[in-house]
Structure formats: C-alpha cells, structure tokens
Design a protein around this motif. Structure first.
Motif, mmCIF file in Angstrom:
data_model
loop_
_atom_site.group_PDB
_atom_site.id
_atom_site.type_symbol
_atom_site.label_atom_id
_atom_site.label_comp_id
_atom_site.label_asym_id
_atom_site.label_seq_id
_atom_site.Cartn_x
_atom_site.Cartn_y
_atom_site.Cartn_z
ATOM 1 N N UNK A 129 0.826 -1.045 -0.177
ATOM 2 C CA UNK A 129 0.167 -0.039 0.018
ATOM 3 C C UNK A 129 0.750 1.485 -0.127
ATOM 4 N N UNK A 130 0.634 2.276 -0.831
ATOM 5 C CA UNK A 130 1.612 3.416 -0.939
ATOM 6 C C UNK A 130 1.327 4.337 0.553
ATOM 7 N N UNK A 131 0.351 4.245 1.033
ATOM 8 C CA UNK A 131 0.070 5.104 2.167
ATOM 9 C C UNK A 131 0.552 4.538 3.409
ATOM 10 N N UNK A 132 0.677 3.210 3.404
ATOM 11 C CA UNK A 132 1.130 2.283 4.432
ATOM 12 C C UNK A 132 2.043 1.121 4.154
ATOM 13 N N UNK A 133 3.290 1.467 3.949
ATOM 14 C CA UNK A 133 4.205 0.495 3.311
ATOM 15 C C UNK A 133 4.556 -0.840 3.949
ATOM 16 N N UNK A 134 3.958 -0.925 4.924
ATOM 17 C CA UNK A 134 4.255 -2.391 5.730
ATOM 18 C C UNK A 134 3.157 -3.471 5.519
ATOM 19 N N UNK A 137 -5.542 -11.177 9.610
ATOM 20 C CA UNK A 137 -4.878 -11.007 10.868
ATOM 21 C C UNK A 137 -3.219 -10.707 10.653
ATOM 22 N N UNK A 138 -2.877 -11.188 9.640
ATOM 23 C CA UNK A 138 -1.387 -10.644 9.743
ATOM 24 C C UNK A 138 -1.103 -9.178 9.322
ATOM 25 N N UNK A 139 -2.222 -8.677 8.373
ATOM 26 C CA UNK A 139 -2.467 -7.378 8.085
ATOM 27 C C UNK A 139 -2.517 -6.451 9.413
ATOM 28 N N UNK A 140 -3.519 -7.092 10.297
ATOM 29 C CA UNK A 140 -3.865 -6.136 11.532
ATOM 30 C C UNK A 140 -2.448 -6.266 12.338
ATOM 31 N N UNK A 141 -1.755 -7.050 12.598
ATOM 32 C CA UNK A 141 -0.400 -7.316 13.296
ATOM 33 C C UNK A 141 0.603 -6.314 12.510
ATOM 34 N N UNK A 142 0.547 -6.298 10.975
ATOM 35 C CA UNK A 142 1.567 -5.357 10.784
ATOM 36 C C UNK A 142 1.160 -3.807 10.913
ATOM 37 N N UNK A 143 -0.219 -3.479 11.016
ATOM 38 C CA UNK A 143 -0.511 -2.093 11.143
ATOM 39 C C UNK A 143 -0.317 -1.861 12.673
ATOM 40 N N UNK A 144 -0.546 -2.648 13.670
ATOM 41 C CA UNK A 144 -0.165 -2.646 14.943
ATOM 42 C C UNK A 144 1.275 -2.074 15.260
ATOM 43 N N UNK A 145 2.161 -3.031 14.736
ATOM 44 C CA UNK A 145 3.377 -3.071 14.681
ATOM 45 C C UNK A 145 3.953 -1.796 14.225
ATOM 46 N N UNK A 146 3.414 -1.122 13.410
ATOM 47 C CA UNK A 146 3.784 0.101 12.614
ATOM 48 C C UNK A 146 3.140 1.144 13.245
ATOM 49 N N UNK A 147 2.294 1.137 14.579
ATOM 50 C CA UNK A 147 1.792 2.140 15.189
ATOM 51 C C UNK A 147 0.540 2.640 14.838
ATOM 52 N N UNK A 148 -0.269 1.856 14.133
ATOM 53 C CA UNK A 148 -1.433 2.420 13.627
ATOM 54 C C UNK A 148 -2.491 1.228 14.261
ATOM 55 N N UNK A 149 -3.481 1.745 15.004
ATOM 56 C CA UNK A 149 -4.498 0.767 15.676
ATOM 57 C C UNK A 149 -5.465 -0.007 14.409
#
Length: 159
Positions: free
Chosen positions: A16-21, A89-101
């Motif tokens: 994703x260009x806005x959330x590259x993780x 679920x992996x995407x949710x964890x990546x968001x959380x690890x990146x600092x996005x709830x």
C-alpha cells in the motif's frame, strides 16, 4: 510454481503506498489473479470510492505483473464493497507494529459507524484512549491519543 500462483504472488507483493508495511493481500483488496495465455488479470476492490491510492496501487500491480513476465490487466471489482473485515490477521498485526491501531472487526456494527468503537493503543495496549480528530494522516484514519502512555496514534477506521 504454477503460472497462476506465480502471477498471484507477484500481484500480492505490492505494498500500500500510504502504509508501506502492508501488502494489498494483507488489506484484502486483491480479489483474484487469473492467467489467460500471456495475460495476467488482477481483480482489485478499492477500499473506498475516493481513495487517492487506488490508481497508484493499480499501476504498481501492473508493474509487478509485467516484471514477472506477464501482460498485465487490472480490473476493479466494486461489488461486494470492501470492508475492513477483509484485512487479514497478519495485516492487522503489521498495522499495530507500525503504530496504527487496526480497525475493529465490526463493519456491521452500528456503534462502529458512529465512532463508538473502543480503540486500543497500538503502543501500550491500553483501552484508555480518546479521539482527537475524525481524520488522521489519511482520510481512512482517525487521530487518537492514549491516556495511559500519552502517545498520539492513527486508528484505521472501521468501514
């Protein structure tokens, strides 16, 4: 590796260009990839109608498929409409690890539609949070503050 799997892996690797993780597969917007001769047809569902990243994602998928040796074609699939429940679920964890709830898995909840979802801080996990603004760094996020650790953070809105 079979050609269909190879084409799918190429398209699924686009971030994703806005959330590259997170990849488009993590976000659940890559619906399918089909190979017909030399052509790979990727079907994507936009996160929402006005998302400015849609065209960038489509161009990146075309480039990934071309780099993998296919003639690319991208098709938009708008029905059924994408929901945040499709984030893996992996995407949710990546968001959380990146600092996005990550969004609550409650797209059919009327409470979520009115922003009444409890949002946990992605840094310390506290549920003592407060919405500062309906909009965060992008239109699909709201800005929150953690009352426990006092850090601001983005919340990926539930759609």
């Amino acid at each position: 590796m079979e050609e269909g799997q190879r084409a799918y892996r190429a398209a699924a690797s686009v971030v994703d260009p806005e959330i590259p993780v997170v990849t488009i597969e993590d976000l659940g917007i890559l619906r399918s990839v089909e190979v017909d001769g030399d052509t790979a047809i990727a079907r994507l569902t936009p996160t929402y109608t006005g998302c400015p990243a849609v065209l960038a994602i489509e161009l990146a998928v075309e480039a990934a498929l071309r780099d993998a040796g296919f003639e690319p074609r991208v098709e938009r699939v708008v029905s059924p409409a994408w929901t945040t429940d499709w984030i893996t679920p992996e995407g949710r964890e990546k968001l959380r690890d990146y600092g996005i709830a990550p969004p609550a898995k409650a797209s059919n909840s009327i409470r979520a539609l009115f922003g009444e979802t409890e949002v946990a801080c992605p840094r310390c996990g506290s549920g003592e949070t407060a919405r500062i603004s309906e909009f965060g760094s992008t239109a699909c996020k709201a800005l929150y503050r953690c009352e426990a650790c006092h850090e601001p953070f983005d919340y990926f809105k539930c759609i």
